[in-house]
Scaffold this active site. Structure first.
Site, PDB file in Angstrom:
ATOM      1  N   SER A 206       0.848  -1.195   0.000  1.00 13.00           N
ATOM      2  CA  SER A 206       0.000   0.000   0.000  1.00 13.00           C
ATOM      3  C   SER A 206       0.878   1.237   0.000  1.00 13.00           C
ATOM      4  O   SER A 206       2.030   1.184   0.456  1.00 13.00           O
ATOM      5  CB  SER A 206      -0.862   0.030   1.261  1.00 13.00           C
ATOM      6  OG  SER A 206      -0.041   0.292   2.387  1.00 13.00           O
ATOM      7  N   ASP A 207       0.339   2.357  -0.499  1.00  8.08           N
ATOM      8  CA  ASP A 207       1.009   3.623  -0.238  1.00  8.08           C
ATOM      9  C   ASP A 207       0.906   3.882   1.267  1.00  8.08           C
ATOM     10  O   ASP A 207       0.110   3.246   1.970  1.00  8.08           O
ATOM     11  CB  ASP A 207       0.395   4.769  -1.057  1.00  8.08           C
ATOM     12  CG  ASP A 207       1.370   5.950  -1.183  1.00  8.08           C
ATOM     13  OD1 ASP A 207       2.330   6.022  -0.378  1.00  8.08           O
ATOM     14  OD2 ASP A 207       1.173   6.803  -2.067  1.00  8.08           O
ATOM     15  N   TRP A 208       1.711   4.828   1.752  1.00  9.23           N
ATOM     16  CA  TRP A 208       1.862   5.013   3.204  1.00  9.23           C
ATOM     17  C   TRP A 208       0.554   5.472   3.870  1.00  9.23           C
ATOM     18  O   TRP A 208       0.003   6.501   3.515  1.00  9.23           O
ATOM     19  CB  TRP A 208       3.007   5.988   3.466  1.00  9.23           C
ATOM     20  CG  TRP A 208       4.332   5.284   3.647  1.00  9.23           C
ATOM     21  CD1 TRP A 208       5.218   5.495   4.650  1.00  9.23           C
ATOM     22  CD2 TRP A 208       4.914   4.230   2.836  1.00  9.23           C
ATOM     23  NE1 TRP A 208       6.299   4.635   4.527  1.00  9.23           N
ATOM     24  CE2 TRP A 208       6.138   3.861   3.425  1.00  9.23           C
ATOM     25  CE3 TRP A 208       4.512   3.552   1.689  1.00  9.23           C
ATOM     26  CZ2 TRP A 208       6.957   2.855   2.905  1.00  9.23           C
ATOM     27  CZ3 TRP A 208       5.320   2.558   1.171  1.00  9.23           C
ATOM     28  CH2 TRP A 208       6.520   2.226   1.783  1.00  9.23           C
TER      29      TRP A 208
END
Ligand code: BGC
Length: 779
Positions: A206-208
């Site tokens: 996932s992105d952060w």
């Protein structure tokens, strides 16, 4: 289960029982930053992604990938979080500097070279952000809406090319939703298309902080939730598996992919050995590479009367704030701590000699003042360049004191700030003589700034939106007179939110009128005036989109005034994305430099003098005005942003509309001229174009590299598109045959009803130098 969430911000969990090392990740994509955004280890700052892409040269991207791999090795990093392969949809997109281009084919092919080179040295790449992250406004919540045809033919295409041709070992799922489903939960995109249809065997992370669910994301095919240690998955994934809402097979698949990644990067069973003796970021080897890569992607947009290349024996007035405050990189998570950024005034002066170059400052350009360069301040205790940081507890007791080589820090990541109630930054000012400056601080909080004759308290607010203390910290400064060696102390109360804190010492503010009259006076007396203009890091940044393509401040008035009096005017545009140029007709030459990285000024000098041929071609169409072109607004309506232009983005849409942009995608003059002849086409049995060959003759006075572009305009309603390009070097008078392989993946259309591709077999082929300069048309 533990393995499927990050251990901290940028590393993964180790497990000794299976010989699994802790894998280390780092942003990407323009350098290997390490774990913290500011003040981390010095590392190479490459030219920004769109400048690299402007080379249209696969070898350049291979070289960039190799440098990044070595930088990763030097920092014991297993995965670099890049390349960014979202497209340049609207020219307002804040993060376009980090992405390659508006074209899926160009983006996919260049990304593949970058990924292949990185992974050849056992460093994992991460193709990001999957999918639809073309702009930043409301980026964590926006729902990107597009048809299945647009999805397939345009936005999935660069990922498909990268996955099929270079197999990035990780892919990063975006923050935004696509057609109503968050990217981290998008079963159709992650599992059905990426993993099943394209056979992807890597890790989807996932992105952060993007993951908001447990069951939906784990079942959609997301493999790894970042960052850790606490994530939605660490909270309840185990319970969900026990309850049967997430299947054990899904978990096994996530773990298998993670272990495969570990094996690929040398973190399973046998730990990788990290090589020693890698070229340092400021070594001559790196400086030569980075200067050459940057200069060769710079685009000559205009050049009349052979103004470029510049001559060594002429006299020059170099004008503009960007000549001293040259922008080497964009803002946000891609930022790295470069060993230096050579300014254009330093680059040009060292190339031509001080007697040929007179510098005059230009108009104010920035709203937010940057942190002072370490060379301008000294630690009051040790006298070294940089600052002193002291932290105090609630009772005012000193807890810790240390020297920093840079004048800023990140107060969320640093262990030694534990227990701080107040953080104090202090420095002595390293000016040669007393003068007025803008003195202050950067970063949100309640500040007190004290120096001789000044004691002020103020609050700086967080920038609105996520990461507002981090990626776009605001600054506050006051006009103060300082003397050499004067002590400045700024202290700020501790706050919960992550933020960047820094000291500001900047040029005193002048009125535009006085700057413009000074510049005009300087321009009158020389052979050539060179005006350097550009955007600011507030504009080309993660987390926020631009609202205009006009240059900030009174830079347009500055150029117009100089062009009015100078014998010849060259404008150097230090920006990554399209800029409006109302003065274009009044100047002799324009060089578009991108954000050239650490060797910026030397690269600009090399391009202007022709030491390195500035053979860049635009990777994005430049509109002639605001609100023009197929896609403009990046502001969602009620949370949704519709890609209404469909498959006709960028040059495709401009071509369809019949309106002419200021500069076409693919435009770039270089320093010479070309003639085209004898085109031949090779087709496959189904009628699609396999390759085009054409002869090009260098008809000018200088050596050059021609980039032959092949566009296909299918019969019917489908938009024109780039299907291939090729390059060749030639000396003046030389004729060369250029072979261009054409990609079948750009010669098909998605049938939404049948859920299948249909080949596009008939149409017109256009060969040339962008759609504004077509040399051969084959019906
Ligand atoms: C960005 C990613 C980046 C991540 C980690 C996010 O804000 O969108 O591109 O890799 O932060 O820094």
């Amino acid at each position: 289960m533990r393995l499927l969430s990050g251990a901290d911000n940028f590393s993964l969990h180790a497990d000794d029982s299976i010989g699994l090392d802790s894998l280390v990740l780092s942003d990407g994509p323009t350098g290997v930053r390490g774990e913290i955004v500011v003040g981390g280890r010095e590392s190479c700052l490459l030219p920004n992604a769109s400048l690299l892409a402007q080379t249209w040269n696969r070898d350049a991207l291979t070289e960039a990938g190799q440098i990044l791999a070595e930088e990763a090795e030097a920092q014991r990093t297993h995965v670099v979080l890049g390349p960014t392969i979202n497209l340049h949809r609207s020219p307002l997109g804040g993060r376009l500097f980090e992405a390659f281009s508006e074209d899926p084919l160009l983006t996919g092919h260049l990304a593949s070279s970058y990924i292949t080179a990185l992974q050849a040295r056992g460093i994992g790449a991460s193709a990001k952000h999957f999918l639809g992250n073309e702009s930043e406004t409301e980026r964590t919540t926006v729902d990107i809406q597009m048809t299945a045809k647009t999805l397939r033919e345009v936005y999935l295409a660069p990922f498909e090319i990268a996955v099929t041709d270079s197999n990035p070992w990780t892919v990063m799922a975006a923050y935004n939703s696509v057609n109503g489903v968050p990217s981290t939960e998008h079963h159709e995109l992650i599992t059905r298309v990426l993993k099943d249809e394209w056979g992807y065997d890597g890790v989807v992370m996932s992105d952060w902080y993007a993951t908001k669910t447990v069951v939906e994301s784990a079942a959609a095919g997301l493999d790894l939730v970042m960052p850790g240690p606490a994530t939605p998955w660490t909270a309840t994934l185990l319970e969900e598996v026990r309850a049967g809402t997430v299947s054990e097979e899904d978990i096994d698949d996530h773990v298998r992919r993670l272990l495969l990644l570990a094996q690929r990067v040398g973190g399973l069973a046998i730990s990788r050995s990290w090589p020693e003796g890698i070229a340092a970021p400021a070594s001559e080897t790196r400086r030569e590479q980075l200067r050459r890569l940057a200069a060769s992607g710079m685009v000559v947009l205009k050049n009349v009367d052979e103004t470029l290349p510049l001559h060594e024996d002429a006299s020059y007035a170099l004008i503009g704030r960007h000549a001293t405050d040259t922008i080497g990189q964009g803002g946000g998570s891609a930022q790295v701590r470069a060993p230096h950024v050579v300014s254009i005034v330093d680059g040009l002066t060292s190339r031509l000699g001080a007697e040929h170059v007179a510098f005059t400052d230009g108009v104010e350009t920035r709203k937010t003042l940057p942190t002072v360069r370490p060379a301008l301040v000294r630690d009051p205790e040790t006298g070294e360049h940089g600052i002193r940081v002291r932290i105090f507890d609630d009772a005012g007791e000193l807890l810790h004191s240390r020297h920093l080589e840079v004048a800023e820090l990140e107060d969320s990541q640093i262990g030694w700030l534990e227990g701080a109630a107040r953080i104090e930054l202090s420095a002595t000012i390293d000016v040669r003589e007393g003068r007025m400056v803008q003195l202050g601080t950067r970063g949100p909080g309640n500040w007190r700034l004290v120096t001789d004759g000044h004691d002020g308290s103020y609050r700086v607010d967080y920038h609105p939106g996520p990461g507002g203390g981090f990626f776009r910290p605001k600054s506050h400064a006051t006009a103060v007179r300082v003397e050499p060696g004067q002590l400045v102390t700024a202290s700020v109360e501790r706050e919960e939110m992550p933020r960047i804190l820094g000291l500001v010492v900047s040029e005193a503010v002048r009125s535009s009128a006085s700057a413009i009259s000074g510049a005009s006076a300087a321009a009158r007396t020389v052979d050539v005036a060179i005006v350097v203009v550009g955007f600011t890091p507030d504009q080309e940044t993660e987390g926020e989109d631009k609202t205009t393509l006009s240059l900030p401040g009174d830079q347009d008035a500055l150029v117009a005034a100089v062009a009015n009096v100078a014998r010849r005017t060259v404008v150097v545009v230090n920006a990554a994305t399209p800029v409006l140029m109302p003065w274009l007709d009044d100047v002799e030459a324009v060089l578009f430099t991108g954000l050239p990285g650490q060797e910026a000024g030397d690269a600009v000098a090399a391009a202007l003098l022709g030491d390195v041929l500035p053979e860049g071609r635009l990777v994005t169409t430049f509109p002639g005005g605001n609100h023009r072109g197929p896609a403009w607004s990046t502001t969602p309506r009620r949370g949704a942003l519709e890609y209404a232009e469909g498959t006709s983005l960028g040059h495709r849409g401009w071509f369809e509309s019949g309106e002419k942009p200021a500069f076409w995608f693919g435009h770039g003059l270089g320093l010479t001229t070309w003639e085209y002849s004898d085109a031949q086409i090779a087709r496959s049995p189904d009628g699609r174009i396999d390759a085009v060959e054409v002869s090009v003759r260098n008809s000018g006075e200088h050596a050059g590299r021609e980039t032959v572009q092949i566009y296909f305009d299918p019969e019917g309603d489908e938009p024109i598109r780039l299907i291939g390009w090729g390059q060749s070097d030639a000396m003046p008078g030389e004729r060369v045959r250029v072979h261009v392989a054409c990609d079948h993946r750009m010669q098909r259309s998605w049938d939404q009803d049948a859920d299948a591709w249909i080949p596009l077999q008939t149409g017109t082929i256009l060969i040339g130098r962008g759609l504004g300069d077509v040399r051969v048309t084959i019906p």
